[in-house]
Design a protein around this motif. Structure first.
Motif, PDB file in Angstrom:
ATOM      1  N   GLN A   1       0.817  -1.208   0.000  1.00 53.67           N
ATOM      2  CA  GLN A   1       0.000   0.000   0.000  1.00 53.67           C
ATOM      3  C   GLN A   1       0.854   1.263   0.000  1.00 53.67           C
ATOM      4  O   GLN A   1       0.357   2.354  -0.322  1.00 53.67           O
ATOM      5  N   HIS A   2       2.131   1.110   0.344  1.00 54.88           N
ATOM      6  CA  HIS A   2       3.015   2.270   0.489  1.00 54.88           C
ATOM      7  C   HIS A   2       4.438   1.773   0.681  1.00 54.88           C
ATOM      8  O   HIS A   2       4.649   0.709   1.274  1.00 54.88           O
ATOM      9  N   VAL A   3       5.398   2.486   0.167  1.00 55.95           N
ATOM     10  CA  VAL A   3       6.787   2.302   0.595  1.00 55.95           C
ATOM     11  C   VAL A   3       7.351   3.671   0.961  1.00 55.95           C
ATOM     12  O   VAL A   3       7.014   4.687   0.347  1.00 55.95           O
TER      13      VAL A   3
ATOM     14  N   LEU B   1       2.254  12.310   0.388  1.00 58.11           N
ATOM     15  CA  LEU B   1       3.680  12.615   0.469  1.00 58.11           C
ATOM     16  C   LEU B   1       3.956  13.933  -0.254  1.00 58.11           C
ATOM     17  O   LEU B   1       3.170  14.360  -1.107  1.00 58.11           O
ATOM     18  N   THR B   2       5.074  14.542   0.060  1.00 61.13           N
ATOM     19  CA  THR B   2       5.524  15.687  -0.729  1.00 61.13           C
ATOM     20  C   THR B   2       6.028  15.183  -2.078  1.00 61.13           C
ATOM     21  O   THR B   2       6.323  13.990  -2.248  1.00 61.13           O
TER      22      THR B   2
ATOM     23  N   GLU C   1       7.085  -2.463  -9.169  1.00 61.26           N
ATOM     24  CA  GLU C   1       6.314  -1.569 -10.032  1.00 61.26           C
ATOM     25  C   GLU C   1       5.698  -0.472  -9.166  1.00 61.26           C
ATOM     26  O   GLU C   1       5.484  -0.662  -7.965  1.00 61.26           O
ATOM     27  N   THR C   2       5.367   0.649  -9.791  1.00 64.32           N
ATOM     28  CA  THR C   2       4.857   1.781  -9.021  1.00 64.32           C
ATOM     29  C   THR C   2       3.593   2.367  -9.652  1.00 64.32           C
ATOM     30  O   THR C   2       3.522   2.550 -10.869  1.00 64.32           O
TER      31      THR C   2
ATOM     32  N   SER D   1      10.421   7.794  -3.027  1.00 61.78           N
ATOM     33  CA  SER D   1       9.724   6.507  -2.896  1.00 61.78           C
ATOM     34  C   SER D   1       9.763   5.732  -4.207  1.00 61.78           C
ATOM     35  O   SER D   1       9.909   4.509  -4.212  1.00 61.78           O
ATOM     36  N   ILE D   2       9.614   6.441  -5.320  1.00 62.64           N
ATOM     37  CA  ILE D   2       9.745   5.784  -6.625  1.00 62.64           C
ATOM     38  C   ILE D   2      11.153   5.217  -6.787  1.00 62.64           C
ATOM     39  O   ILE D   2      11.333   4.076  -7.248  1.00 62.64           O
TER      40      ILE D   2
END
Length: 214
Positions: A54-56, A90-91, A108-109, A98-99
């Motif tokens: 759900q998030h990194v 996120l900013t 994958e993103t 994060s990407i």
């Protein structure tokens, strides 16, 4: 068509949902993936369902207590991650980091954003996909493809102008096969959905109905 089921922090059984997703995956040309809580990624991945985080966090290995490390979710079976969901903002700098973290881990993103203008900004950072999600429609049962179809079309146009290789998904209120068709007709490559499956009494029936109407 790609369908990513976000389980958020709902009291759903992640394994049951994942097993249903694995069963329905590939039906009618629809690829189904599941994004459970980070603690459930390993056992969800063990079902054979395509598993996403759900998030990194925008960090690498180091002193980052409480962070969700991209390398960790990948090691536990995730193949992709959401970034910048409306409920985990996120900013722009952190989205970029994060990407980069996801790329290092081979994930994958999909980067979420509220408007076509934001879609253009995050598409420039090089994700695999972007998703337009007006926050006022999340959890309402009213699909963005009906409530505000122009925002989907404009998001597709905005992303294509920046990088035609970036896929565009839409989220918020998606729950039926008709919503999938509408999203595709507006130019989207996939959808994000949550409560329509995660809160269903029978997630497999909900997914079968979703794909069956597509």
């Amino acid at each position: 068509m790609f369908v990513l089921v976000n389980l958020k922090a709902y009291p759903a059984d992640p394994v049951s949902v994942a097993e249903a997703a694995a069963t329905v995956d590939g039906t009618a040309g629809v690829d189904v993936a599941v994004a459970p809580q980070a603690a459930d990624i390993a056992r969800v991945a063990q079902t054979g369902a395509e598993t996403w985080a759900q998030h990194v966090s925008p960090v690498s290995h180091g002193s980052h207590t409480g962070s969700t490390l991209a390398e960790s979710v990948a090691a536990n079976g995730a193949v992709g991650t959401l970034i910048n969901h409306s409920e985990r903002r996120l900013t722009l700098a952190d989205i970029d980091d994060s990407i980069a973290a996801a790329d290092r881990a081979g994930l994958e993103t999909v980067v979420c954003a509220n408007t076509p203008e934001q879609i253009a900004a995050v598409a420039a950072l090089g994700p695999d996909a972007v998703a337009v999600e007006p926050p006022e429609l999340i959890g309402t049962g009213t699909p963005v493809s009906q409530a505000d179809p122009e925002i989907v079309e404009d998001a597709v146009t905005a992303a294509e102008a920046v990088d035609p290789a970036v896929d565009v998904y839409c989220g918020a209120g998606i729950s039926t096969g008709e919503d999938l068709v509408a999203a595709e007709e507006l130019g989207a490559d996939g959808v994000l959905l949550a409560s329509g499956v995660a809160k269903a009494d029978d997630p497999q029936t909900a997914l079968e109905d979703l794909v069956g109407q597509y």
